[in-house]
Design a protein around this motif. Sequence first.
Motif, PDB file in Angstrom:
ATOM      1  N   LYS A 134       0.861  -1.192   0.000  1.00  0.00           N
ATOM      2  CA  LYS A 134       0.000   0.000   0.000  1.00  0.00           C
ATOM      3  C   LYS A 134       0.894   1.238   0.000  1.00  0.00           C
ATOM      4  O   LYS A 134       1.828   1.316   0.789  1.00  0.00           O
ATOM      5  CB  LYS A 134      -0.878   0.019   1.251  1.00  0.00           C
ATOM      6  CG  LYS A 134      -1.715  -1.238   1.457  1.00  0.00           C
ATOM      7  CD  LYS A 134      -2.991  -1.150   0.653  1.00  0.00           C
ATOM      8  CE  LYS A 134      -3.861  -2.406   0.789  1.00  0.00           C
ATOM      9  NZ  LYS A 134      -4.396  -2.632   2.110  1.00  0.00           N
ATOM     10  N   THR A 135       0.581   2.176  -0.873  1.00  0.00           N
ATOM     11  CA  THR A 135       1.342   3.423  -0.880  1.00  0.00           C
ATOM     12  C   THR A 135       0.386   4.593  -0.668  1.00  0.00           C
ATOM     13  O   THR A 135      -0.822   4.395  -0.566  1.00  0.00           O
ATOM     14  CB  THR A 135       2.107   3.631  -2.201  1.00  0.00           C
ATOM     15  OG1 THR A 135       1.174   4.079  -3.197  1.00  0.00           O
ATOM     16  CG2 THR A 135       2.795   2.358  -2.658  1.00  0.00           C
ATOM     17  N   ASN A 136       0.930   5.800  -0.660  1.00  0.00           N
ATOM     18  CA  ASN A 136       0.069   6.970  -0.499  1.00  0.00           C
ATOM     19  C   ASN A 136      -0.710   7.263  -1.771  1.00  0.00           C
ATOM     20  O   ASN A 136      -1.512   8.185  -1.811  1.00  0.00           O
ATOM     21  CB  ASN A 136       0.895   8.194  -0.074  1.00  0.00           C
ATOM     22  CG  ASN A 136       1.987   8.532  -1.078  1.00  0.00           C
ATOM     23  OD1 ASN A 136       2.392   7.683  -1.868  1.00  0.00           O
ATOM     24  ND2 ASN A 136       2.482   9.764  -1.026  1.00  0.00           N
ATOM     25  N   LYS A 137      -0.491   6.440  -2.824  1.00  0.00           N
ATOM     26  CA  LYS A 137      -1.196   6.677  -4.077  1.00  0.00           C
ATOM     27  C   LYS A 137      -2.028   5.498  -4.543  1.00  0.00           C
ATOM     28  O   LYS A 137      -2.999   5.671  -5.257  1.00  0.00           O
ATOM     29  CB  LYS A 137      -0.191   7.019  -5.184  1.00  0.00           C
ATOM     30  CG  LYS A 137       0.547   8.332  -4.934  1.00  0.00           C
ATOM     31  CD  LYS A 137       1.547   8.632  -6.037  1.00  0.00           C
ATOM     32  CE  LYS A 137       2.241   9.967  -5.779  1.00  0.00           C
ATOM     33  NZ  LYS A 137       3.402  10.166  -6.645  1.00  0.00           N
ATOM     34  N   ARG A 138      -1.626   4.256  -4.162  1.00  0.00           N
ATOM     35  CA  ARG A 138      -2.278   3.087  -4.765  1.00  0.00           C
ATOM     36  C   ARG A 138      -1.911   1.823  -3.993  1.00  0.00           C
ATOM     37  O   ARG A 138      -1.152   1.850  -3.031  1.00  0.00           O
ATOM     38  CB  ARG A 138      -1.832   2.940  -6.229  1.00  0.00           C
ATOM     39  CG  ARG A 138      -0.316   2.844  -6.348  1.00  0.00           C
ATOM     40  CD  ARG A 138       0.174   2.932  -7.786  1.00  0.00           C
ATOM     41  NE  ARG A 138       1.625   3.120  -7.792  1.00  0.00           N
ATOM     42  CZ  ARG A 138       2.447   2.559  -8.656  1.00  0.00           C
ATOM     43  NH1 ARG A 138       1.997   1.769  -9.609  1.00  0.00           N
ATOM     44  NH2 ARG A 138       3.741   2.803  -8.588  1.00  0.00           N
ATOM     45  N   SER A 139      -2.449   0.705  -4.500  1.00  0.00           N
ATOM     46  CA  SER A 139      -2.082  -0.618  -3.975  1.00  0.00           C
ATOM     47  C   SER A 139      -1.380  -1.380  -5.088  1.00  0.00           C
ATOM     48  O   SER A 139      -1.862  -1.390  -6.228  1.00  0.00           O
ATOM     49  CB  SER A 139      -3.328  -1.396  -3.551  1.00  0.00           C
ATOM     50  OG  SER A 139      -3.892  -0.807  -2.400  1.00  0.00           O
ATOM     51  N   ILE A 140      -0.259  -2.028  -4.749  1.00  0.00           N
ATOM     52  CA  ILE A 140       0.529  -2.734  -5.762  1.00  0.00           C
ATOM     53  C   ILE A 140       0.709  -4.182  -5.314  1.00  0.00           C
ATOM     54  O   ILE A 140       1.277  -4.443  -4.243  1.00  0.00           O
ATOM     55  CB  ILE A 140       1.920  -2.090  -5.946  1.00  0.00           C
ATOM     56  CG1 ILE A 140       1.806  -0.564  -6.118  1.00  0.00           C
ATOM     57  CG2 ILE A 140       2.661  -2.724  -7.121  1.00  0.00           C
ATOM     58  CD1 ILE A 140       3.142   0.167  -6.046  1.00  0.00           C
ATOM     59  N   PRO A 141       0.236  -5.157  -6.110  1.00  0.00           N
ATOM     60  CA  PRO A 141       0.496  -6.558  -5.744  1.00  0.00           C
ATOM     61  C   PRO A 141       2.006  -6.826  -5.743  1.00  0.00           C
ATOM     62  O   PRO A 141       2.732  -6.290  -6.591  1.00  0.00           O
ATOM     63  CB  PRO A 141      -0.193  -7.355  -6.858  1.00  0.00           C
ATOM     64  CG  PRO A 141      -1.101  -6.395  -7.536  1.00  0.00           C
ATOM     65  CD  PRO A 141      -0.529  -5.033  -7.352  1.00  0.00           C
ATOM     66  N   ALA A 142       2.458  -7.665  -4.815  1.00  0.00           N
ATOM     67  CA  ALA A 142       3.898  -7.927  -4.673  1.00  0.00           C
ATOM     68  C   ALA A 142       4.515  -8.371  -5.985  1.00  0.00           C
ATOM     69  O   ALA A 142       5.638  -7.994  -6.318  1.00  0.00           O
ATOM     70  CB  ALA A 142       4.133  -8.976  -3.585  1.00  0.00           C
ATOM     71  N   GLN A 143       3.768  -9.197  -6.738  1.00  0.00           N
ATOM     72  CA  GLN A 143       4.365  -9.728  -7.981  1.00  0.00           C
ATOM     73  C   GLN A 143       4.643  -8.618  -8.995  1.00  0.00           C
ATOM     74  O   GLN A 143       5.455  -8.792  -9.899  1.00  0.00           O
ATOM     75  CB  GLN A 143       3.476 -10.801  -8.596  1.00  0.00           C
ATOM     76  CG  GLN A 143       2.139 -10.275  -9.055  1.00  0.00           C
ATOM     77  CD  GLN A 143       1.138 -11.388  -9.288  1.00  0.00           C
ATOM     78  OE1 GLN A 143       1.115 -12.374  -8.555  1.00  0.00           O
ATOM     79  NE2 GLN A 143       0.323 -11.238 -10.317  1.00  0.00           N
ATOM     80  N   ASP A 144       3.935  -7.475  -8.838  1.00  0.00           N
ATOM     81  CA  ASP A 144       4.201  -6.346  -9.745  1.00  0.00           C
ATOM     82  C   ASP A 144       5.144  -5.319  -9.133  1.00  0.00           C
ATOM     83  O   ASP A 144       5.564  -4.378  -9.797  1.00  0.00           O
ATOM     84  CB  ASP A 144       2.885  -5.626 -10.097  1.00  0.00           C
ATOM     85  CG  ASP A 144       1.900  -6.562 -10.765  1.00  0.00           C
ATOM     86  OD1 ASP A 144       2.376  -7.488 -11.466  1.00  0.00           O
ATOM     87  OD2 ASP A 144       0.686  -6.399 -10.553  1.00  0.00           O
ATOM     88  N   PHE A 145       5.434  -5.493  -7.842  1.00  0.00           N
ATOM     89  CA  PHE A 145       6.198  -4.466  -7.120  1.00  0.00           C
ATOM     90  C   PHE A 145       7.701  -4.609  -7.346  1.00  0.00           C
ATOM     91  O   PHE A 145       8.407  -3.627  -7.576  1.00  0.00           O
ATOM     92  CB  PHE A 145       5.888  -4.557  -5.622  1.00  0.00           C
ATOM     93  CG  PHE A 145       6.604  -3.531  -4.797  1.00  0.00           C
ATOM     94  CD1 PHE A 145       6.106  -2.232  -4.669  1.00  0.00           C
ATOM     95  CD2 PHE A 145       7.793  -3.852  -4.145  1.00  0.00           C
ATOM     96  CE1 PHE A 145       6.783  -1.283  -3.914  1.00  0.00           C
ATOM     97  CE2 PHE A 145       8.473  -2.904  -3.392  1.00  0.00           C
ATOM     98  CZ  PHE A 145       7.964  -1.621  -3.280  1.00  0.00           C
ATOM     99  N   PHE A 146       8.194  -5.846  -7.257  1.00  0.00           N
ATOM    100  CA  PHE A 146       9.648  -6.064  -7.360  1.00  0.00           C
ATOM    101  C   PHE A 146      10.042  -6.184  -8.825  1.00  0.00           C
ATOM    102  O   PHE A 146       9.549  -7.037  -9.549  1.00  0.00           O
ATOM    103  CB  PHE A 146      10.054  -7.319  -6.579  1.00  0.00           C
ATOM    104  CG  PHE A 146       9.719  -7.220  -5.121  1.00  0.00           C
ATOM    105  CD1 PHE A 146      10.420  -6.352  -4.289  1.00  0.00           C
ATOM    106  CD2 PHE A 146       8.690  -7.984  -4.562  1.00  0.00           C
ATOM    107  CE1 PHE A 146      10.119  -6.245  -2.932  1.00  0.00           C
ATOM    108  CE2 PHE A 146       8.384  -7.889  -3.218  1.00  0.00           C
ATOM    109  CZ  PHE A 146       9.087  -7.023  -2.401  1.00  0.00           C
ATOM    110  N   LYS A 147      10.971  -5.307  -9.234  1.00  0.00           N
ATOM    111  CA  LYS A 147      11.287  -5.203 -10.666  1.00  0.00           C
ATOM    112  C   LYS A 147      12.757  -5.508 -10.951  1.00  0.00           C
ATOM    113  O   LYS A 147      13.317  -5.000 -11.918  1.00  0.00           O
ATOM    114  CB  LYS A 147      10.995  -3.770 -11.148  1.00  0.00           C
ATOM    115  CG  LYS A 147       9.539  -3.356 -10.996  1.00  0.00           C
ATOM    116  CD  LYS A 147       8.720  -3.964 -12.119  1.00  0.00           C
ATOM    117  CE  LYS A 147       7.323  -3.337 -12.173  1.00  0.00           C
ATOM    118  NZ  LYS A 147       6.461  -4.038 -13.131  1.00  0.00           N
ATOM    119  N   GLY A 148      13.383  -6.308 -10.129  1.00  0.00           N
ATOM    120  CA  GLY A 148      14.804  -6.606 -10.367  1.00  0.00           C
ATOM    121  C   GLY A 148      15.671  -5.929  -9.322  1.00  0.00           C
ATOM    122  O   GLY A 148      15.173  -5.303  -8.384  1.00  0.00           O
ATOM    123  N   LEU A 149      16.978  -6.022  -9.497  1.00  0.00           N
ATOM    124  CA  LEU A 149      17.913  -5.551  -8.479  1.00  0.00           C
ATOM    125  C   LEU A 149      17.675  -4.099  -8.097  1.00  0.00           C
ATOM    126  O   LEU A 149      17.779  -3.220  -8.941  1.00  0.00           O
ATOM    127  CB  LEU A 149      19.361  -5.652  -8.986  1.00  0.00           C
ATOM    128  CG  LEU A 149      19.902  -7.018  -9.357  1.00  0.00           C
ATOM    129  CD1 LEU A 149      21.381  -6.910  -9.702  1.00  0.00           C
ATOM    130  CD2 LEU A 149      19.705  -8.006  -8.224  1.00  0.00           C
TER     131      LEU A 149
END
Lengths: 266, 780
Positions: A134-149
């Motif tokens: 959860k952010t101050n703007k939206r909700s992001i599923p974990a699978q979409d949150f981590f984008k590499g190193l």
Amino acid sequence: MYQTTYHRASSVDEAASLFGKASEAKFLAGGQTLLPVMKQRLASPSDVVDLSKIKELIGVEASGDTLTIKAATPHYDVATSDTAKKAIPALAYLASLIGDPAVRYRGTIGGSIANNDPAADYPAALLALGATVKTNKRSIPAQDFFKGLFTTALEDGEIITAVSFPVPAKAGYSKMRHPASRFALTAVFVAQTKSGEVCVAATGASQSGVMRVGAIEAALKANWSPSALDSISIPASGLLADIHGSAEYRANLVKVMAQRAVTAAG
Amino acid sequence: MGVEGIGARVVRKEDKRFITGKGRYVDDIKLLGMTHAHFIRSPHAHAKVKAIDSSAALKMPGVVAVLTGQQLVDDKVGNLICGWAITSKDGSPMKMGAWPAMAPETVRFVGQAVAVVIADSKNLARDAAEAVVVDYEELPAVADVHAAIKAGAPQLHPEAPGNQVYDWVIGDEGATDAAFAKAANVVKLDVTNNRLAPNAMEPRAAIADYDAAEEHFTLYTTSQNPHVARLVLSAFYNIAPEHKLRVIAPDVGGGFGSKIFIYPEEMVALWASKKVGRPVKWTGDRTEAFLTDAHGRDHVTHAEMAFDANNKITGLKVKTYANFGAYMSLFSSSVPTYLYATLLSGQYNIPAIHAEVVGVYTNTTPVDAYRGAGRPEASYLIERLMETAARQLKVDPAQLRRSNFITQFPHQTPVIMAYDTGDFNASLDAAMKAIDYAGFAARKAQAKSQGKLRGIGVSCYIEACGIAPSKAVGSLGAGVGLWESAEVRVNPVGTIEILTGSHSHGQGHETTFCQLVADRLGVPISQVSIVHGDTDKVQFGMGTYGSRSAAVGLTAILKAMEKMESKAKKIAAHALEASEADIVIENGEFKVTGTDKAIALPMVALAAYTAHNLPDGMEPGLKESAFYDPSNFTFPAGTYICELEVDPGTGKTSFVNFVAADDFGRLINPMIVEGQVHGGLVQGIGQALLEHAIYDANGQPVTASFMDYAMPRADDVPSFNLSHTTTLCPGNPLGIKGCGEAGAIGASAAVINAITDAIGKNNLEMPATPDRVWRTIHAA
């Protein structure tokens, strides 16, 4: 040339506003990465906006089938939280293994996942448990949150406020500690949802950061037991290699840690 | 012994100030007008310094000066020295590459200083350093000893063709070859003794203060031997004559050898303080510690041991390549020669030994003495060989050792050392009993049923400590004598100050040394203070290293005490109208034996200073000094046995038990001794399992922070089971052998022997990381 202006924000809105007004601001939570990097003069933000004293960002709550950890909650609080231990004991256990006591008193879940170190502990839990950031703007599923190193879906100035975890049927975490840094040399989080889905995430292993391990997920879905993984062989290609662990060793650890995580999950 | 005398577990006097944050370290000292130094260091392992442009930096706020290596040359400041001359087998002296404190032309390791910025604050100096432009021309570099001695390898010093410092031999080659020709069995082993970074808790630091009126320098520095620092800075570097240089080593947070040596930074600070006319302070950070504190170990060795048909050792051949890094540090040359090869007989009767040691330059941080200095490398080699032999000869490893133990003393080894006393069976017996050696097979089987590989490893170490007889070390090439001095001052009110040339940087001198006084005079240790670490206060001293402070330093105090007591007895006898021979000292009083006549120490002291009624012809005062030079090294020895389990899935080692049975001779404070053993064992275990200072092929350090260099932590090591067997050292009147290095000397072999026993494979290098163990288990 390395001067910075420190701001202690008292609310998320104030933090976002301070960040927006500065030329090159950085958010500070537990400071376990940013401060060492600043001391080495590898980062020189014009402004540092401290999130760690914002009351609305601290706490562990359970509601129905969801455990919510607010972003600036230190690892020690999670490790010792009765609420966390009751809802997802594997998650509290994971928090107890992060770094050392000094790190656990300062470091926060929000800081850990925003930094997305490829050997950090929390990303494995978020991915395996299907958490929502959860952010101050939206909700992001974990699978979409981590984008590499060291890369995430966060936009510039976006502030993580909490992470919500669906309570699983079973979950377990097993970690081989890096002998020097005490990050994960390789660690695996396994989870089985109440609907029987299996999700397995490994951290410290892949050159691309935290990863799902499909072969292990399939085997465990068919048979939730350590022995189900006996015949699995994890390829070493694409895995990290350094003085503390070769890619082949890490490939072995992905399997062995997964087996032990399953044992721990019961 | 009394509650505070010899043998009492007295709580350390110094700990109150340390644990309440009131210790006074170099970095705590602030002088009026003090400037701060920041060194500009080479990022390259090997490069020409073509130009240094400091014009932009000099314009920055608070910048006082930017000084370079060329200015050191212009001011005729001397190069760093190596204080122990080693002669190669062809009779040639060792090949010394010049080591300027800042490089004017060529840098030879990452971290070598080329310039220094002096500014009003530490951060201003650091800011300005970023504005100094150094133009380097990179040269090919070499970090590995074998690569460095190959034809065509990058060459470090024109003085040392082939990068060879020396090729030194010891022992009788003909007799050794003859033993091997007749051998029933020969055991061969290749081992690497991994390079370590010492990592004292307190990084090195220096404050130099030049007094123009007196043309006098004061240097506050993190030194284990401030007098030796003054001697070297005066005699070799043209900094100042000794009477114009005061060196103070206040509280020092650990040394482990790394603070014996004279480094570029304190030299430059002294020189710079005169140039800028203000005090100059430098405090190293942890990265600088990794890059510039002398490293330890780094040997590559092939060894062969010959046995007769009865499994008696008949000969030993050793060839070692020692990596010295880019320059020869202060005592580096002695470490793989006289501190290593002279201990290759171990605890065993070996009729013939021949060892060859090739010293090699590489583009890495200089290597010098680190806790144990040569003796850990010798002990590790011999104890790995004994374990390998037991496996090859299919005999019990403890029994193979026992059947080869030296049992008659004194014992002359074929490699210089003459062991004075010991009882190696006693320590082996004590350790085997403590760990229940006989029950191991059952425990191993039990562990196997739980999927764990259990192993047991023995290490029977011996070391030469208390260094040592000045005449002997002088004949072997040492540039200094290795005695110690002491002064006993009894003040007019009866309190006592002990001045010692030893230096405490964690060892507990302020407690241990007082216990000798308490023991002899029966006064509480609160009435005694220890003065050390200041060349203006203490006449001279050789400092603390080589487990020498008690065996040599405390004996010097004893000698001075005996002189003081003799005079005090004369005064007491005079006052009591008794015969001097009838005076005994008890509970702080001088008594006429067999009577109730007595005079308290303060009254004797007062009489000495008032001088109103002294025996005819006696000088006033009660102060005596002594220099003590031992007749031999001391030989602490013991047995360590380690039992552990290896997880075959991960290669991770877990300790089950670790027992240490040491013979240190007489113990002054058993609690402090146990602390020393704990610390040493942890460093030995650290070397065996965790620590490794690694360079890549181009000489770039890979482990220059605690994120990569694995220091042992409390949960990496077991609780230790310690015991002592005692044979008193005949070489000094207190019977002391020394305890500071034993743990680091004996522990690593016990750990590796246990792991190789557990996994059933003999070849395993240190550090035995989980990855390395796992790969060894699963290797074909």
